[in-house]
Enzyme design. Sequence first.
Site, PDB file in Angstrom:
ATOM      1  N   LYS A 169     -13.128  -4.164   7.037  1.00  0.00           N
ATOM      2  CA  LYS A 169     -13.727  -2.899   6.583  1.00  0.00           C
ATOM      3  C   LYS A 169     -14.852  -3.076   5.572  1.00  0.00           C
ATOM      4  O   LYS A 169     -15.573  -2.124   5.277  1.00  0.00           O
ATOM      5  CB  LYS A 169     -12.623  -2.021   5.956  1.00  0.00           C
ATOM      6  CG  LYS A 169     -12.077  -2.574   4.628  1.00  0.00           C
ATOM      7  CD  LYS A 169     -10.964  -1.726   4.025  1.00  0.00           C
ATOM      8  CE  LYS A 169     -10.502  -2.313   2.706  1.00  0.00           C
ATOM      9  NZ  LYS A 169      -9.365  -1.636   2.110  1.00  0.00           N
ATOM     10  N   ASP A 223      -2.194  -5.289  -6.044  1.00  0.00           N
ATOM     11  CA  ASP A 223      -3.554  -4.844  -5.753  1.00  0.00           C
ATOM     12  C   ASP A 223      -4.407  -4.974  -7.010  1.00  0.00           C
ATOM     13  O   ASP A 223      -3.879  -5.089  -8.123  1.00  0.00           O
ATOM     14  CB  ASP A 223      -3.551  -3.423  -5.168  1.00  0.00           C
ATOM     15  CG  ASP A 223      -4.439  -3.365  -3.933  1.00  0.00           C
ATOM     16  OD1 ASP A 223      -5.532  -3.973  -3.974  1.00  0.00           O
ATOM     17  OD2 ASP A 223      -4.047  -2.747  -2.937  1.00  0.00           O
ATOM     18  N   GLU A 224      -5.731  -4.950  -6.833  1.00  0.00           N
ATOM     19  CA  GLU A 224      -6.621  -5.244  -7.960  1.00  0.00           C
ATOM     20  C   GLU A 224      -6.528  -4.224  -9.085  1.00  0.00           C
ATOM     21  O   GLU A 224      -6.818  -4.537 -10.234  1.00  0.00           O
ATOM     22  CB  GLU A 224      -8.068  -5.392  -7.468  1.00  0.00           C
ATOM     23  CG  GLU A 224      -8.747  -4.130  -6.955  1.00  0.00           C
ATOM     24  CD  GLU A 224      -8.351  -3.764  -5.538  1.00  0.00           C
ATOM     25  OE1 GLU A 224      -7.621  -4.546  -4.905  1.00  0.00           O
ATOM     26  OE2 GLU A 224      -8.751  -2.669  -5.070  1.00  0.00           O
ATOM     27  N   HIS A 283      -9.384 -12.314  -7.509  1.00  0.00           N
ATOM     28  CA  HIS A 283      -9.882 -11.161  -6.761  1.00  0.00           C
ATOM     29  C   HIS A 283     -11.307 -10.920  -7.224  1.00  0.00           C
ATOM     30  O   HIS A 283     -11.635 -11.166  -8.377  1.00  0.00           O
ATOM     31  CB  HIS A 283      -8.994  -9.946  -7.026  1.00  0.00           C
ATOM     32  CG  HIS A 283      -9.171  -8.859  -6.017  1.00  0.00           C
ATOM     33  ND1 HIS A 283     -10.268  -8.036  -6.003  1.00  0.00           N
ATOM     34  CD2 HIS A 283      -8.387  -8.479  -4.974  1.00  0.00           C
ATOM     35  CE1 HIS A 283     -10.152  -7.186  -4.990  1.00  0.00           C
ATOM     36  NE2 HIS A 283      -9.016  -7.433  -4.341  1.00  0.00           N
ATOM     37  N   LYS A 302       1.210  -9.906  -2.983  1.00  0.00           N
ATOM     38  CA  LYS A 302       0.062  -9.805  -3.881  1.00  0.00           C
ATOM     39  C   LYS A 302       0.020  -8.417  -4.505  1.00  0.00           C
ATOM     40  O   LYS A 302       0.260  -7.425  -3.826  1.00  0.00           O
ATOM     41  CB  LYS A 302      -1.224 -10.066  -3.083  1.00  0.00           C
ATOM     42  CG  LYS A 302      -2.500  -9.915  -3.855  1.00  0.00           C
ATOM     43  CD  LYS A 302      -3.700 -10.083  -2.912  1.00  0.00           C
ATOM     44  CE  LYS A 302      -4.920  -9.345  -3.377  1.00  0.00           C
ATOM     45  NZ  LYS A 302      -4.787  -7.893  -3.538  1.00  0.00           N
ATOM     46  N   LYS A 306       0.864  -1.184   0.000  1.00  0.00           N
ATOM     47  CA  LYS A 306       0.000   0.000   0.000  1.00  0.00           C
ATOM     48  C   LYS A 306       0.890   1.219   0.000  1.00  0.00           C
ATOM     49  O   LYS A 306       1.961   1.166   0.582  1.00  0.00           O
ATOM     50  CB  LYS A 306      -0.918   0.006   1.230  1.00  0.00           C
ATOM     51  CG  LYS A 306      -1.851  -1.196   1.321  1.00  0.00           C
ATOM     52  CD  LYS A 306      -3.074  -1.042   0.464  1.00  0.00           C
ATOM     53  CE  LYS A 306      -3.865  -2.326   0.379  1.00  0.00           C
ATOM     54  NZ  LYS A 306      -5.117  -2.242  -0.357  1.00  0.00           N
TER      55      LYS A 306
HETATM   56  C1  CAP Z   1      -7.226  -5.369   1.177  1.00  0.00           C
HETATM   57  C2  CAP Z   1      -7.453  -5.202  -0.290  1.00  0.00           C
HETATM   58  C3  CAP Z   1      -8.478  -6.080  -0.995  1.00  0.00           C
HETATM   59  C4  CAP Z   1      -9.804  -6.206  -0.343  1.00  0.00           C
HETATM   60  C5  CAP Z   1     -10.917  -6.692  -1.270  1.00  0.00           C
HETATM   61  C6  CAP Z   1      -7.843  -3.770  -0.489  1.00  0.00           C
HETATM   62  O1  CAP Z   1      -6.460  -4.342   1.691  1.00  0.00           O
HETATM   63  O2  CAP Z   1      -6.256  -5.428  -0.967  1.00  0.00           O
HETATM   64  O3  CAP Z   1      -8.623  -5.535  -2.283  1.00  0.00           O
HETATM   65  O4  CAP Z   1      -9.656  -7.101   0.709  1.00  0.00           O
HETATM   66  O5  CAP Z   1     -12.041  -7.076  -0.620  1.00  0.00           O
HETATM   67  O6  CAP Z   1      -7.259  -3.095  -1.314  1.00  0.00           O
HETATM   68  O7  CAP Z   1      -8.767  -3.313   0.154  1.00  0.00           O
HETATM   69  P1  CAP Z   1      -6.429  -3.924   3.228  1.00  0.00           P
HETATM   70  P2  CAP Z   1     -12.505  -8.600  -0.460  1.00  0.00           P
HETATM   71  O8  CAP Z   1      -5.874  -5.098   3.962  1.00  0.00           O
HETATM   72  O9  CAP Z   1      -5.515  -2.725   3.250  1.00  0.00           O
HETATM   73  O10 CAP Z   1      -7.827  -3.589   3.643  1.00  0.00           O
HETATM   74  O11 CAP Z   1     -11.339  -9.389   0.023  1.00  0.00           O
HETATM   75  O12 CAP Z   1     -13.622  -8.525   0.500  1.00  0.00           O
HETATM   76  O13 CAP Z   1     -12.921  -9.033  -1.806  1.00  0.00           O
HETATM   77 MG    MG Z   2      -7.024  -4.538  -2.912  1.00  0.00          MG
END
Ligand code: CAP
Ligand code: MG
Length: 436
Positions: free
Chosen positions: A317, A187-188, A277, A185, A159
Amino acid sequence: MMTEPPGRVDMGYLDYVDLSYRPSESDLIALFRVEPAEGISMKEAAGRVASESSTGSWTELTTRTEEIGRIDARVFWIKRPYIKVAYPSILFEMGNIPQMLSCFAGNIFGMKALEGLRLVDLSIPSEILSAFPGPGFGIEGVRSILKVQGRPILATVPKPKVGLSAEKTAELAYDIWVGGVDLLKDDENLTDQRFNRFEERLKLVMRMREKAEKETGERKSYLVNVTAETKEMLRRARMVKDYGNEFIMVDILTVGWAAFQTLREEAGDLGLAIHAHRAFHAAFTRNPKHGMSMLTVAKLARMAGVDHIHVGAVFGKLEADKREVELIVRNLRENRIEEGRDHLAQSWDNVKTVFPTSSGGLHPGLIPKVIKSFGVDLIIQVGAGVWGHPRGGRAGAKAVRQAIDAALEDIPLREYAKDKPELMEALKLWGTRGHI
Ligand code: CAP
Ligand code: MG
């Protein structure tokens, strides 16, 4: 006077309801939650769902024959607001998820006669399951790639989620790997942007992986986000293989099921495992009265062949219903689910299992709750809960690993943290509650 064409069979909406029908082994069953619009009875609303999602339309058709009637969907159970519909498998093109969704998750969501419609669950018959590859590795296969048994796999995503350079990503990768994380990983929404090129990132991260593996003696790997236009995505998957990595990651819902199916085939040829994802799912899974459940998405994903999929962290969250997450997790890890009051039965035959990924707002203080709720056959993915640690990513990674160890040894976090400064600091900052 109008003359009827030969063989014509009239069919109203109510004819799609047959409560005496017993589904056959090869029928696909869908469980819907239906809210009829004002002035429409539950029975008619149910009939309209079966009609529009199979052979019917808004008026009787001169072209309908008895022969065609054999592929009608039938409502065979109604318990307001829920209905069950049986779809003969001949309605479906084998191995084609987009076509399947265009039946039971297509036009019906827009019908004016319905106030709301939610596809809650699907029971997929063996005949349809066997037309898909399923996961290439599954939980066992992924565990043997990583040589990790008996504990959750730990992943982290650097991040800020976008904006870091390729060099910085590689530097952070080294830190968290040495700190005890198994999987880096992407990020998306990090793919191949100007500030962080795909190949550059892959190359540099792979170099760091060698160093981290040598120093720790542990296996480390990288969930590389190949999300892109389909042909480009395949090219990126081949690149991941050429650089010697074991995993790709893809945003299965934004690329679409067809693109995912193509990618799954390529991954099979290349011998790569797939991290899925689910970004975008909440656009249609979140409203309890309309859309389609995450449970349905997860089942289609297991059938189509993901090795990991995000299922929600419950305590973090993002919105996730605990009961539904439990059902999803069971459908990913078990081979047979019996029917229950809010879900359908499912036999997974010899389709491999899928690693559920718990993510979104996690930090060390939440780890014991996550493991207690969802067990150890789990990928725990922590982003900001690593990178927000006051002493940086490496300490953040250590704190999460310490929290996992505490949970496995069943020692309360604050007690375990007494001689673990990384965990102690994380607990001071975030406590043991979720933050939205
Ligand atoms: C988590 C995360 C994931 C979310 C997606 C984000 O980061 O990488 O994309 O978990 O949601 O960017 O939010 P944090 P889900 O640990 O900083 O929150 O797994 O519910 O599909
Ligand atoms: Mg993410």
